[in-house]
Design an enzyme around this catalytic site. Structure first.
Site, mmCIF file in Angstrom:
data_model
loop_
_atom_site.group_PDB
_atom_site.id
_atom_site.type_symbol
_atom_site.label_atom_id
_atom_site.label_comp_id
_atom_site.label_asym_id
_atom_site.label_seq_id
_atom_site.Cartn_x
_atom_site.Cartn_y
_atom_site.Cartn_z
ATOM 1 N N GLY A 277 0.811 -1.213 0.000
ATOM 2 C CA GLY A 277 0.000 0.000 0.000
ATOM 3 C C GLY A 277 0.841 1.259 0.000
ATOM 4 N N ASP B 42 -23.818 9.596 14.457
ATOM 5 C CA ASP B 42 -22.616 10.120 15.101
ATOM 6 C C ASP B 42 -21.469 9.118 15.096
ATOM 7 O OD1 ASP B 42 -22.968 12.749 15.919
ATOM 8 O OD2 ASP B 42 -23.977 12.193 17.780
ATOM 9 N N ARG C 183 -13.072 12.542 19.449
ATOM 10 C CA ARG C 183 -12.162 11.753 18.624
ATOM 11 C C ARG C 183 -10.716 12.173 18.866
ATOM 12 N NH1 ARG C 183 -16.043 9.225 18.277
ATOM 13 N NH2 ARG C 183 -17.185 8.475 16.439
ATOM 14 N N GLY D 108 -0.668 4.762 -0.962
ATOM 15 C CA GLY D 108 -1.750 5.351 -0.200
ATOM 16 C C GLY D 108 -1.223 6.366 0.802
ATOM 17 N N ARG E 138 -15.244 20.127 2.208
ATOM 18 C CA ARG E 138 -16.510 20.859 2.256
ATOM 19 C C ARG E 138 -16.300 22.317 2.637
ATOM 20 N NH1 ARG E 138 -21.587 18.171 4.738
ATOM 21 N NH2 ARG E 138 -22.415 19.809 3.423
ATOM 22 N N SER F 81 -6.756 -0.771 13.153
ATOM 23 C CA SER F 81 -7.527 0.463 13.289
ATOM 24 C C SER F 81 -8.112 0.523 14.690
ATOM 25 C CB SER F 81 -8.651 0.483 12.256
ATOM 26 O OG SER F 81 -9.598 1.490 12.552
ATOM 27 N N SER F 82 -8.315 1.730 15.179
ATOM 28 C CA SER F 82 -8.903 1.883 16.514
ATOM 29 C C SER F 82 -10.357 1.444 16.558
ATOM 30 C CB SER F 82 -8.799 3.342 16.980
ATOM 31 O OG SER F 82 -9.457 4.208 16.062
ATOM 32 N N TRP G 64 -22.661 16.132 9.416
ATOM 33 C CA TRP G 64 -23.409 15.012 9.968
ATOM 34 C C TRP G 64 -23.321 14.977 11.493
ATOM 35 C CZ3 TRP G 64 -23.498 9.630 7.260
ATOM 36 C CH2 TRP G 64 -24.038 9.770 5.969
ATOM 37 N N ASN H 61 -7.400 7.720 14.462
ATOM 38 C CA ASN H 61 -7.834 8.347 13.216
ATOM 39 C C ASN H 61 -6.691 9.146 12.595
ATOM 40 O OD1 ASN H 61 -10.877 7.797 13.407
ATOM 41 N ND2 ASN H 61 -10.448 8.780 15.361
ATOM 42 N N LEU H 62 -6.455 8.929 11.314
ATOM 43 C CA LEU H 62 -5.301 9.529 10.642
ATOM 44 C C LEU H 62 -5.727 10.570 9.620
ATOM 45 C CD1 LEU H 62 -3.455 6.164 9.958
ATOM 46 C CD2 LEU H 62 -2.930 7.790 11.794
#
Length: 316
Positions: free
Chosen positions: A16, A275, A215, A19, A193, A113-114, A208, A171-172
């Protein structure tokens, strides 16, 4: 357990490598004098194809493997494509794990991943919380695939005496992220956005959820440094969390991004949208005690991510 540094001339396969995570790890390795790095894009090597992966390992014979390849996405993508998330990730993991064993790789690092931790795990989440209660439904299929990767690490070490290790990043975000409007994670999606709202001079951006979930975010270059640190300094069967040690609410994140981008309009939240997990904060004390700490604070990392976005070399 104390590890041993990778040899500078060793061949390192970064699965990867094009990425966001893989490219950061490749940059980090090169900065530390590792230049015998191999990797392919998905069009050159289909990691879901067992025969193709076997042929690659048989030919390349890597000494070390860092498995950062995965199908990833945010709440919408996980909810919409659950079969793809569990099937694709299991296939990739199965093939690379087994070929690493067959071709005698010295050490493999698996990045999970968390989201593997239960929805209501005690916070901050310790590695021991794994499988202690139900998962967050919105991403359980991806999480189950990653949990299988952790268990494969343990199983191969137990049966075959391999040197495989598992790390769970928070979270990255950062350079080379995916800015797709529907399938991206929270930071790249939000960044795009706000940027588009600024350009169109919109008076309001609606996001959202309620904005209340908490986080933790880690700049991807910090993750890369942690991965190389662990490859050189750790050997053992314990899973290792990789986090920043700082958390923020989604509302606070939005306000910070708004300032970084220079958007002047209002932020509203749509509570009819999900959420996700109420709070997701890793306990990274195991890694911190080894001597590693992140470099970038959130606002600084977001500014760097936006700079990368403005270069135009982003996936959308």
């Amino acid at each position: 357990m104390q590890g041993r540094p990778m040899e500078k001339q060793a061949k390192i396969y970064v699965a990867g490598m094009y990425g966001m995570v893989g490219s950061a790890i490749t940059r980090c390795l090169k900065s530390k004098g590792y230049h015998n790095i191999v990797g392919h894009g998905s069009k050159e090597l289909d990691l879901q194809n067992q025969a193709a992966v076997d042929a690659f390992f048989r030919s390349a014979r890597p000494d070390y493997v860092i498995l950062s390849a995965a199908k990833v996405g945010g709440i919408y993508a996980n909810s919409t494509y659950p079969a793809e998330f569990i099937y694709n990730n299991l296939q990739i993991q199965n093939n690379i794990f087994h070929s690493s064993y067959v071709y005698h790789v010295k050490k493999l690092l698996f990045l999970g991943s968390s989201c593997i931790y239960p929805k209501h795990a005690p916070q901050p989440m310790k590695e021991e919380s794994l499988l202690s209660s139900p998962l967050e439904p919105s991403n359980e299929y991806y999480a189950i695939a990653k949990i299988a990767g952790i268990k494969m690490t343990e199983a191969y070490n137990k049966q075959y005496h391999t040197n495989f290790i598992s790390c769970m990043p928070t979270n990255l975000y950062g350079p080379n992220d995916n800015y797709d409007s529907m399938n991206s994670h929270v930071i790249p999606g939000m960044l795009r956005r706000f940027h588009e709202a600024k350009a169109a001079k919109k008076k309001e951006v609606t996001l959202w959820g309620t904005g209340k979930p908490r986080r933790e975010f880690l700049y991807v270059d910090d993750l890369a440094e942690a991965c190389v640190f662990i490859m050189c300094d750790y050997m053992g069967n314990q899973t290792i969390n990789i986090g920043s040690g700082q958390e923020t609410t989604i509302r606070e994140l939005a306000e910070t991004l708004k300032r970084v981008i220079g958007y002047k309009g209002r932020i509203t939240f749509d509570p009819s949208k999900p959420d996700g997990t109420p709070r997701k904060f890793l306990d990274s004390s195991r890694l911190f005690k080894m001597g590693w700490r992140p470099k970038y604070k959130l606002k600084e990392g977001l500014a760097l991510a936006y700079k990368d976005f403005l270069k135009g070399k982003v996936r959308m």
